[in-house]
Design a protein around this motif. Structure first.
Motif, PDB file in Angstrom:
ATOM      1  N   ALA A  83       0.853  -1.187   0.000  1.00 27.92           N
ATOM      2  CA  ALA A  83       0.000   0.000   0.000  1.00 27.92           C
ATOM      3  C   ALA A  83       0.890   1.239   0.000  1.00 27.92           C
ATOM      4  O   ALA A  83       1.890   1.296   0.723  1.00 27.92           O
ATOM      5  CB  ALA A  83      -0.880  -0.014   1.231  1.00 27.92           C
ATOM      6  N   LEU A  84       0.529   2.214  -0.834  1.00 31.41           N
ATOM      7  CA  LEU A  84       1.288   3.474  -0.871  1.00 31.41           C
ATOM      8  C   LEU A  84       0.635   4.531  -0.012  1.00 31.41           C
ATOM      9  O   LEU A  84       1.275   5.482   0.415  1.00 31.41           O
ATOM     10  CB  LEU A  84       1.375   3.977  -2.318  1.00 31.41           C
ATOM     11  N   GLY A  85      -0.649   4.375   0.213  1.00 29.08           N
ATOM     12  CA  GLY A  85      -1.337   5.367   1.044  1.00 29.08           C
ATOM     13  C   GLY A  85      -2.833   5.157   1.027  1.00 29.08           C
ATOM     14  O   GLY A  85      -3.350   4.306   0.305  1.00 29.08           O
ATOM     15  N   GLY A  87      -6.600   7.161   0.834  1.00 30.96           N
ATOM     16  CA  GLY A  87      -7.287   8.403   0.480  1.00 30.96           C
ATOM     17  C   GLY A  87      -8.680   8.430   1.074  1.00 30.96           C
ATOM     18  O   GLY A  87      -9.044   7.561   1.876  1.00 30.96           O
ATOM     19  N   ASN A  88      -9.469   9.404   0.643  1.00 31.78           N
ATOM     20  CA  ASN A  88     -10.830   9.548   1.175  1.00 31.78           C
ATOM     21  C   ASN A  88     -11.751   8.412   0.768  1.00 31.78           C
ATOM     22  O   ASN A  88     -12.665   8.063   1.501  1.00 31.78           O
ATOM     23  CB  ASN A  88     -11.445  10.842   0.643  1.00 31.78           C
ATOM     24  N   PHE A  89     -11.508   7.847  -0.409  1.00 34.11           N
ATOM     25  CA  PHE A  89     -12.476   6.884  -0.944  1.00 34.11           C
ATOM     26  C   PHE A  89     -11.906   5.499  -1.176  1.00 34.11           C
ATOM     27  O   PHE A  89     -12.549   4.649  -1.770  1.00 34.11           O
ATOM     28  CB  PHE A  89     -13.071   7.429  -2.255  1.00 34.11           C
ATOM     29  N   GLN A  91      -7.833   3.125  -1.294  1.00 39.66           N
ATOM     30  CA  GLN A  91      -6.396   3.065  -1.062  1.00 39.66           C
ATOM     31  C   GLN A  91      -5.632   3.142  -2.383  1.00 39.66           C
ATOM     32  O   GLN A  91      -6.197   2.943  -3.441  1.00 39.66           O
ATOM     33  CB  GLN A  91      -6.012   1.748  -0.378  1.00 39.66           C
ATOM     34  N   VAL A  92      -4.341   3.377  -2.248  1.00 37.65           N
ATOM     35  CA  VAL A  92      -3.462   3.383  -3.418  1.00 37.65           C
ATOM     36  C   VAL A  92      -2.396   2.301  -3.197  1.00 37.65           C
ATOM     37  O   VAL A  92      -1.814   2.221  -2.113  1.00 37.65           O
ATOM     38  CB  VAL A  92      -2.795   4.759  -3.614  1.00 37.65           C
ATOM     39  N   TYR A  93      -2.177   1.473  -4.210  1.00 36.61           N
ATOM     40  CA  TYR A  93      -1.221   0.368  -4.097  1.00 36.61           C
ATOM     41  C   TYR A  93      -0.172   0.456  -5.188  1.00 36.61           C
ATOM     42  O   TYR A  93      -0.447   0.904  -6.309  1.00 36.61           O
ATOM     43  CB  TYR A  93      -1.945  -0.984  -4.262  1.00 36.61           C
ATOM     44  N   LEU A 155      -2.381   4.862 -12.337  1.00 38.06           N
ATOM     45  CA  LEU A 155      -1.651   6.137 -12.282  1.00 38.06           C
ATOM     46  C   LEU A 155      -0.145   5.930 -12.394  1.00 38.06           C
ATOM     47  O   LEU A 155       0.379   4.874 -11.998  1.00 38.06           O
ATOM     48  CB  LEU A 155      -1.934   6.822 -10.938  1.00 38.06           C
ATOM     49  N   GLU A 156       0.511   6.948 -12.879  1.00 38.76           N
ATOM     50  CA  GLU A 156       1.971   6.952 -12.864  1.00 38.76           C
ATOM     51  C   GLU A 156       2.436   6.857 -11.418  1.00 38.76           C
ATOM     52  O   GLU A 156       1.842   7.488 -10.532  1.00 38.76           O
ATOM     53  CB  GLU A 156       2.443   8.290 -13.479  1.00 38.76           C
ATOM     54  N   LEU A 157       3.471   6.076 -11.175  1.00 37.09           N
ATOM     55  CA  LEU A 157       3.986   5.966  -9.818  1.00 37.09           C
ATOM     56  C   LEU A 157       4.822   7.201  -9.483  1.00 37.09           C
ATOM     57  O   LEU A 157       5.732   7.561 -10.233  1.00 37.09           O
ATOM     58  CB  LEU A 157       4.855   4.703  -9.689  1.00 37.09           C
ATOM     59  N   ALA A 158       4.509   7.844  -8.379  1.00 40.20           N
ATOM     60  CA  ALA A 158       5.341   8.957  -7.895  1.00 40.20           C
ATOM     61  C   ALA A 158       6.157   8.384  -6.740  1.00 40.20           C
ATOM     62  O   ALA A 158       5.689   8.319  -5.602  1.00 40.20           O
ATOM     63  CB  ALA A 158       4.464  10.118  -7.443  1.00 40.20           C
ATOM     64  N   ALA A 159       7.363   7.952  -7.080  1.00 37.92           N
ATOM     65  CA  ALA A 159       8.134   7.123  -6.149  1.00 37.92           C
ATOM     66  C   ALA A 159       8.453   7.825  -4.829  1.00 37.92           C
ATOM     67  O   ALA A 159       8.631   7.178  -3.802  1.00 37.92           O
ATOM     68  CB  ALA A 159       9.410   6.657  -6.831  1.00 37.92           C
ATOM     69  N   TYR A 164       3.817  17.354   0.334  1.00 39.08           N
ATOM     70  CA  TYR A 164       3.366  17.778   1.664  1.00 39.08           C
ATOM     71  C   TYR A 164       4.150  17.082   2.778  1.00 39.08           C
ATOM     72  O   TYR A 164       4.576  17.720   3.752  1.00 39.08           O
ATOM     73  CB  TYR A 164       1.871  17.496   1.794  1.00 39.08           C
ATOM     74  N   LYS A 165       4.357  15.766   2.596  1.00 42.36           N
ATOM     75  CA  LYS A 165       5.082  15.015   3.638  1.00 42.36           C
ATOM     76  C   LYS A 165       6.542  15.458   3.698  1.00 42.36           C
ATOM     77  O   LYS A 165       7.131  15.550   4.768  1.00 42.36           O
ATOM     78  CB  LYS A 165       4.985  13.509   3.361  1.00 42.36           C
ATOM     79  N   GLU A 166       7.118  15.745   2.538  1.00 42.25           N
ATOM     80  CA  GLU A 166       8.496  16.221   2.462  1.00 42.25           C
ATOM     81  C   GLU A 166       8.610  17.571   3.191  1.00 42.25           C
ATOM     82  O   GLU A 166       9.542  17.802   3.955  1.00 42.25           O
ATOM     83  CB  GLU A 166       8.845  16.367   0.973  1.00 42.25           C
TER      84      GLU A 166
END
Ligand code: ATP
Length: 352
Positions: A83-85, A87-89, A91-93, A155-159, A164-166
């Motif tokens: 899992a990458l994160g 969201g509101n609706f 998850q992103v994997y 989606l394109e992977l944003a590695a 925001y976290k940065e």
């Protein structure tokens, strides 16, 4: 456009299941899910049936790369990784397309949650707009598919994850880093506006970072094509106002210059650690500060950066510094040229 194939990599076998939220701050203006009647769910199904017809011929990940044949994707085409994160609706994997080994981010959205929050229209717009954009600083949406209960965005992977976290980790960015991001943002926005698309939700949570730290604009849920009549952006102000320009908070008509204002707010936040009009517990005070452009720039901000912020955070949208002038502003050129000189001298010394 040819996409570069990432290296094949092993993905751990993780099944798609709910995750705890990892968000500490959420400035989304979307409403949280509420209970809704069954017919709304059916409307969502109709919308996605319509979308699948429309997108059928655009639905292959990359014409030049993965396969020449037009393809309708399904979950069985992907190996699902970590899992990458969340969201509101959904998850992103991390995921890998089995045939090509191409690694992507697979965003899973639950139809029920979308219907409950009445954001189907927003999602449809996101898919239509983002699916047609090709720019190194804009996150690619390669395609989508759906099953009974879920919608999947490829989606394109944003590695390197969210800007925001940065920013949270570093508190503030050095000016040369902020200048590089501003240059990338200005280029991406020039491209977007050239295509008559207004993003309308530029903020660090919606900006992702690629493998080399390059900025990628994501989340086109609030974007709109210019010329489309839209007053909903004002009506849906149920989150923070921090990045919104006076014309939106006052409910006036607006155009692509709203993104210039948000770019000014972004630059301020990158240099100071918080947006300029933020007030912890008072929505009204933030509102007043925005419409009076009550801007206080701390002393540590350089003269050039401060000048650029002031030229973007202008009440009258027509008077905001245009994007081409942002790219040529001394704050940007100074740092971008310095970075270019540094990289060319390091590459020439390594070839010696
Ligand atoms: N393309 C991507 N590459 C890498 N990580 C991603 C990507 N997209 C999302 N993520 C990660 O997954 C998390 C959740 O993303 P997501 O876009 O679903 O959240 P969100 O901002 O709540 O969006 P939405 O409101 O559309 O659900 C992000 O915080 C980010 O860390």
């Amino acid at each position: 456009m040819t996409a570069t194939l990432p290296q094949k990599q092993e993905l751990s076998d993780v099944v798609i299941d709910p995750l705890p939220s990892n968000k500490t701050r959420k400035r989304s203006l979307q409403q949280q899910p509420t209970k809704s009647p069954r017919f709304e769910f059916q409307i969502v199904q109709c919308i996605f049936f319509f979308l699948s017809k429309q997108m059928l011929y655009r639905n292959n990940i990359d014409n030049n790369r993965l396969s020449q044949e037009r393809k309708q994707w399904s979950l069985s085409d992907f190996e699902i990784g970590r899992a990458l994160g969340k969201g509101n609706f959904g998850q992103v994997y991390l995921a890998r397309e089995k045939q090509s080994g191409f690694v992507v981010a697979l965003k899973v959205l639950y139809k029920k949650a979308l219907a409950d929050s009445k954001v189907e229209r927003q999602l449809r717009r996101e898919v239509e707009i983002q699916g047609n954009l090709r720019h190194p600083n804009i996150l690619r949406l390669y395609g989508y598919f759906h099953d009974e209960t879920r919608v999947f965005l490829i989606l394109e992977l944003a590695a390197k994850g969210e800007l925001y976290k940065e920013l949270q980790a570093q508190k503030k960015f050095p000016e040369e880093v902020a200048a590089r991001y501003v240059a990338q943002m200005a280029n991406a926005l020039l491209y977007l506006h050239g295509k008559r698309v207004i993003h309308r939700d530029i903020k660090p949570e919606n900006l992702l970072l690629g493998l080399k730290g390059e900025l990628k604009i994501g989340d086109f849920g609030w974007s709109v094509k210019t010329g489309v009549t839209e007053s909903r952006r004002r009506k849906t102000l149920c989150g923070t106002l921090d990045y919104l320009p006076p014309e939106i908070v006052e409910g006036r008509s607006h155009n692509e210059k709203v993104d210039l204002w948000s770019l000014g707010i972004l630059l301020y936040e990158m240099l100071c650690g918080n947006p300029p009009f933020e007030e912890e517990d008072s929505y009204e005070t933030t509102y007043r500060r925005i419409i009076h452009v009550d801007l206080r720039i701390p002393d540590h901000v350089s003269k050039e950066a401060s000048d650029l912020i002031k030229k973007l955070l202008v009440y009258k949208s027509v008077e905001r510094l245009p994007l081409r002038s942002v790219i040529l502003h001394p704050f940007v050129t100074k740092h971008v040229q310095q970075a270019k000189r540094a990289s060319s001298s390091s590459s020439s010394s390594s070839t010696r």
